[in-house]
Design an enzyme around this catalytic site. Structure first.
Site, PDB file in Angstrom:
ATOM      1  N   SER A 106       0.688  -1.345   0.151  1.00 51.02           N
ATOM      2  CA  SER A 106      -0.079  -0.222   0.013  1.00 51.02           C
ATOM      3  C   SER A 106       0.696   1.305  -0.061  1.00 51.02           C
ATOM      4  CB  SER A 106      -1.129   0.029   1.236  1.00 51.02           C
ATOM      5  OG  SER A 106      -0.259   0.226   2.490  1.00 51.02           O
TER       6      SER A 106
ATOM      7  N   LYS B  36       1.329   4.044   7.315  1.00 50.96           N
ATOM      8  CA  LYS B  36       0.558   5.094   6.279  1.00 50.96           C
ATOM      9  C   LYS B  36       1.049   6.455   6.304  1.00 50.96           C
ATOM     10  CE  LYS B  36      -2.418   1.976   4.769  1.00 50.96           C
ATOM     11  NZ  LYS B  36      -1.510   0.721   5.046  1.00 50.96           N
TER      12      LYS B  36
END
Length: 239
Positions: free
Chosen positions: A159, A197
């Site tokens: 991701s 993230k």
């Protein structure tokens, strides 16, 4: 030829050692050269080593020595033409003592590498369990980290691929409980899911943003997310 900053650093260390016999700290060097961070000192020391002015001492975790000084500086220390040390007041008629051979003076100590604990895996994709206990240690270049506590995590998932973080990489994290928008963080969601993230704010909520269009940005209430650290470096192995 040295840059102005390189010469300033070399002469500052040399003069400090002459005065006190104690090498200046990295903070003292940073302040003397009016630099914003110690990473600039690391770069200057590396440049001086590459140009042959200093040398890292082998088999010691922290030490350098001076090999030479700038030619213009050494010339300024030489007696003026026509002036002999033998006629300095108090030594007239006496033979000047033979000059001692130049000595390499140990100066500032810097770490070449640092051991960092690997604390398990971190999700950069599908959720995985929270951070584990220390599994083993790795050695990383000292320039990669600064002050504070650090740990490493093995990346699982894709991701964050557009941020240059790939599945199988090892990320170096500085322990922290807060972050600025845009920084890549280790977030612990609901005390059970650890994920890597980019940190954003959406009003009072926290947004965990992926760096891969295949993944949606996830938004949580502030009480559901705990910041566990900030990304400071990355290690990648090529098989």
């Amino acid at each position: 030829m040295l840059t102005r900053k390189q010469q300033e650093l070399l002469l500052f260390i040399h003069e400090r050692m002459k005065e006190s016999g104690i090498p200046p700290s990295f903070d003292e060097m940073k302040d003397a050269l009016d630099l914003a961070s110690k990473s600039g000192i690391h770069r200057l020391i590396t440049a001086l080593e590459e140009r042959g002015f200093i040398r890292r001492l082998p088999n010691r975790a922290r030490a350098l020595e001076v090999i030479k000084l700038p030619e213009a500086y050494t010339q300024s220390l030489q007696p003026r033409r026509g002036f002999s040390p033998a006629v300095i007041e108090g030594s007239r008629g006496k033979q000047a003592p033979a000059a001692a051979p130049p000595q390499r003076t140990p100066i500032a100590e810097i770490p070449s590498s640092v051991s960092v604990p690997v604390m398990g895996r971190i999700a950069a994709g599908v959720p995985i369990s929270a951070i584990q206990n220390n599994t083993h240690d790795i050695t990383v270049p000292a320039e990669m980290i600064g002050n504070g506590e650090h740990y490493a995590l093995e990346v699982k998932g894709d991701s964050m691929i557009e941020a240059g973080i790939l599945d199988g990489d090892t990320v170096i994290i500085r322990n922290a409980s807060s972050a600025n928008p845009g920084e890549i963080i280790v977030a612990l969601v609901d005390d059970e899911e650890a994920t890597l993230k980019r940190f954003r704010r959406k009003g009072a909520s926290i947004a965990l943003e992926a760096a891969n269009p295949a993944y949606e940005t996830r938004i949580f209430g502030p009480d559901r997310v705990k910041i566990q650290g900030k990304l400071v470096g990355l290690i990648r192995r090529y098989n």
